[in-house]
Write an enzyme that holds these catalytic residues in place. Structure first.
Site, PDB file in Angstrom:
ATOM      1  N   ASP A 462       0.909  -1.061   0.238  1.00  0.00           N
ATOM      2  CA  ASP A 462      -0.363   0.569  -0.016  1.00  0.00           C
ATOM      3  C   ASP A 462       0.430   1.725   0.568  1.00  0.00           C
ATOM      4  O   ASP A 462       1.995   1.167   0.211  1.00  0.00           O
ATOM      5  CB  ASP A 462      -0.767  -0.259   1.402  1.00  0.00           C
ATOM      6  N   ASP A 532     -10.775   2.045  -3.485  1.00  0.00           N
ATOM      7  CA  ASP A 532     -11.466   1.643  -1.867  1.00  0.00           C
ATOM      8  C   ASP A 532     -12.700   1.977  -2.164  1.00  0.00           C
ATOM      9  O   ASP A 532     -13.409   1.179  -0.831  1.00  0.00           O
ATOM     10  CB  ASP A 532     -11.250   2.949  -0.978  1.00  0.00           C
TER      11      ASP A 532
HETATM   12  C1  DGJ Z   1      -6.019   2.102   2.136  1.00  0.00           C
HETATM   13  C2  DGJ Z   1      -6.655   0.503   1.357  1.00  0.00           C
HETATM   14  O1  DGJ Z   1      -6.569   1.023  -0.752  1.00  0.00           O
HETATM   15  C3  DGJ Z   1      -7.199  -0.353   2.124  1.00  0.00           C
HETATM   16  O2  DGJ Z   1      -7.696  -1.231   1.289  1.00  0.00           O
HETATM   17  C4  DGJ Z   1      -6.521  -0.518   2.762  1.00  0.00           C
HETATM   18  O3  DGJ Z   1      -6.003  -1.711   2.650  1.00  0.00           O
HETATM   19  C5  DGJ Z   1      -5.769   0.274   4.183  1.00  0.00           C
HETATM   20  N1  DGJ Z   1      -5.303   1.670   3.120  1.00  0.00           N
HETATM   21  C6  DGJ Z   1      -5.318   0.470   5.454  1.00  0.00           C
HETATM   22  O4  DGJ Z   1      -4.979   1.167   6.143  1.00  0.00           O
END
Ligand code: DGJ
Length: 713
Positions: A462, A532
């Protein structure tokens, strides 16, 4: 196929359906002639106004240089020691390469293809090697440049495009860009090209949610299944610019590293390699343009173990929307046990597993398990997950550090910061200076300690913020213009090392959703978390926009709960399944709230993915009804037109029929999960369509596997 006529200076690059032509003119300039539908004879560049004669301002140029009469925006900007910014680059030779070029330290299309290098030279000693790659079967032309300082004094590059494409079509073209925001990535925007300069890009160090390093040009009458379209992708994951300029000569499309805050010093003898740009042309509209790009990405970009679309990808459950930061080992184990009952293959432990991490304000940089949550460490949890018969995966954010972390307390200068200024936290975190080898080495050491401790089959990498306060404590003042690019090179180097050390690892990239969704990252990871936003209705638009360049099989997509955590909307199981099955397919919800019977109801979809996953990954995407805000329809069909999965969501399900343009003649069977098999003639499906049910309620959905049972007699 390459055609090089050394006597006349004519060079043509042919793919199955397209041709790219250039010509050395009487003054040794490398002039661009043509890029479009396949043709053999030279096609002179004919600007809409005036006679190109010898004035560079009206010529198509392969590598426009500043200060010599081409008044279009000078993307290439070499500054010489005497303060001059001008380069008169003339043809110095052409070589057919033994194979398609590779770019050291940078991602580039690979596995086959042909390569050509055309050299240009300026009297000062500046040399530019223009690299061209040709992938015939998927109609892909790639370009990159190596800029060499063969002179006696340093040269500072203040702008270095990857490629410039001049099209003489003038005002008669539209530009399509893919723009958005967090949870609303890559919405297509199409408008006529206006006089002057228009651009999309990033100065945030990653592409960000705002725009994507892929753009398309098209004729105004072009649509999904007809008309001329040019697609252009930059294989890069940092600051970039895709720029379109309309002048009297036509449209100039330039792609490359964003010139803002870029200054790269080339000492005598040094060279700079630009990222790669990739082009496709389609005379049959956006659908064919995308299918060619999808083939190119699957066959010639994705990492080796995962580019075989027959290789199963695990169906995963991710802990994020199920638990966020609030978990301990028993809760995770219960989630995994429920997932097992639904037939899921792999459990992914998302954010929150490392020392002291109960919210997003601490601990990034300290990659050791939190003993309060995981008393047996990551290895202990992994063993328990494995004992259920599930594989194990884990979330990391290697480029980030919280001010509240042991790493930051020990090495505050490892975070990007401008001395004497306050450093901006975003999501309570700073960005590590990945341009520095020692920083990458320490993070890599910590990650390897985790990955070596147990069998980790999947990693989600990430990156939850854009870059700010960009200054490296390790570089002198005069070289700060190199930091953004060196940062990207550092990320690439670490992903290469990670996947090199763990060759069977499935790496999924992510950036606060889809803020770093580009061809550069796809070189290292065969899938990227798309957004997300897991709301089925929003996903129709996000995945639709994403699909103009990127194939469904690279789009991270999960089935999640209702009401959706971001939009609060409800959607049917079928609609949520349709969105998730059109991507990598996984789950992201608290399955411990499901009864055994409800878990059992999920199984047919998991089984459906197991049965048809290879088709869903390798097939051709047909965008049948674009998202209207109330629904959409699409299909993924085998290349021989003999089988497909058809998806329809929302108000498309009004009892009408959905024509399937790919359906070959013969007798067809159609089977929706849990429904009875029906039979149709291929001709009927193609012309009149597959009858869809009439359905109401919360965003209805429909998916169906159709297959030709007998060819036409
Ligand atoms: C952003 C990501 O897009 C989410 O899926 C998740 O992993 C969060 N970060 C965790 O902090």
């Amino acid at each position: 196929m390459l055609h090089i006529d050394r006597d006349s200076g004519f060079i043509a690059l042919h793919t199955a359906h397209t041709t790219y032509q250039m010509q050395v003119d009487g003054q040794g300039r490398l002039v661009h002639l043509y890029y479009g539908a396949r043709c053999e004879a030279p096609r002179p560049f004919a600007p809409p106004q005036g006679d190109p004669g010898c004035w560079p301002n009206l010529l198509g140029m392969e590598w426009p240089a500043p200060g010599i009469g081409d008044n279009r925006y000078p993307f290439f900007e070499p500054e010489f020691a005497d303060g001059t910014i001008a380069a008169d680059l003339r043809f110095a030779g052409v070589d057919v390469l033994p194979e398609k070029y590779a770019l050291p330290g940078l991602p580039a299309f690979r596995y086959g293809g042909e390569g050509v290098c055309v050299s240009l030279r300026d009297d000062t000693g500046l040399r530019v090697e223009l690299l061209y790659g040709v992938f015939e079967e998927c109609d892909l032309i790639t370009r990159a440049a190596v800029i060499k300082n063969d002179g006696a004094a340093p040269v500072i590059l203040r702008g270095a495009p990857s490629a410039v494409l001049d099209l003489p079509e003038g005002a008669g073209l539209d530009l399509v860009t893919f723009d958005g925001a967090w949870a609303a990535e890559r919405t297509p925007h199409r408008a006529g090209v206006r006089p002057g300069v228009q651009s999309v890009g990033s100065v945030g160090g990653i592409p960000t949610h705002a725009h994507n390093p892929f753009v398309a040009l098209c004729r105004p009458d072009a649509g999904e299944d007809h008309g001329d379209c040019w697609g252009a992708a930059l294989v890069y994951s940092g600051n970039y610019r895709c720029q379109c300029e309309l002048s009297a000569a036509g449209v100039r499309l330039s792609l490359g590293i964003e010139p803002y805050h870029f200054a790269w010093t080339l000492a005598p003898g040094e060279h700079f390699v630009t990222p790669e740009a990739a082009f496709v042309f389609s005379a049959e509209g956006f659908g064919a343009m995308s299918r060619r790009l999808h083939d190119a990405i699957r066959d010639h970009l994705l990492p080796a173990p995962w580019r075989d679309m027959r290789k199963p990808r695990p169906v995963l459950i991710n802990s994020w929307e199920a638990c966020y930061f609030d978990f301990d080992e028993p809760r995770l184990f219960a989630l995994a046990a429920a997932a097992k009952k639904a037939g899921i293959d792999l459990f992914v432990l998302d954010d929150g597993w490392f020392k002291g991490r109960d919210a997003d304000n601490s601990s990034l940089g300290d990659w050791v398990a939190d003993p309060r949550k995981l008393p047996g460490g990551v290895a202990g949890l992994c063993a328990k997950i494995n004992s259920l018969g599930l594989d194990f995966g884990i979330w990391i954010e290697p480029e980030a550090v919280n001010p509240d972390s042991d790493l930051y307390r020990a090495h505050p200068d490892w975070a990007l910061h401008i001395p004497g200024r306050e450093t901006l936290p975003i999501r309570n975190q700073y960005t590590l200076d990945f341009s520095r080898e020692e920083v990458r080495r320490e993070i890599f050491r910590q990650l390897c300690a985790v990955l070596d401790s147990c069998p980790v089959r999947y990693v989600k990498w990430d990156m939850n913020r854009s870059l700010a306060n960009v200054y490296s404590a390790a570089l002198p003042a005069a070289r700060q213009g190199e930091v953004y690019h060196r940062y990207v090179l550092g990320v690439y180097e670490m992903q290469q090392k990670l996947t090199g050390r763990y060759p069977d690892l499935l790496l999924e990239n992510c950036a606060g959703g889809g803020a770093r969704f580009d061809c550069g990252m796809l070189y290292y990871s065969p899938q990227i978390w798309c957004s997300d936003n897991t709301d089925a209705l929003d996903r129709l638009s996000i995945q639709y926009g994403t699909s103009f360049c990127y194939p469904p099989c690279v789009m991270g997509a999960h089935f999640s709960t209702v009401p959706n955590h971001i939009t609060g909307r409800a959607a049917s199981v079928e609609a949520r399944m349709a969105a998730a099955l059109s991507g990598t397919f996984g789950f992201e919800l608290d399955l411990t709230r499901y009864t055994d019977a409800q878990l059992n109801d999920l199984r047919p979809y998991v089984d459906f993915y197991r049965a048809h996953g290879a088709l869903l990954r390798a097939g051709d995407l047909w965008r049948l009804v674009p998202p209207t805000g109330r629904g959409a329809a699409w299909a993924i069909a085998a290349k021989d037109g003999g089988e497909a999965v058809v998806f329809a969501v929302g108000d498309v399900l009004d009892g009408r029929s959905l024509p399937l343009p790919f359906a070959a003649a013969g007798r067809w069977r159609a089977a929706a999960p849990g429904a009875k098999v029906e039979e149709w003639e291929g001709e009927t499906l193609r012309r009149h369509g597959l009858p869809l049910p009439k359905a109401g309620g919360d965003l209805p959905g429909y998916l169906c596997w159709v297959c030709r049972a007998e060819p036409a007699g």
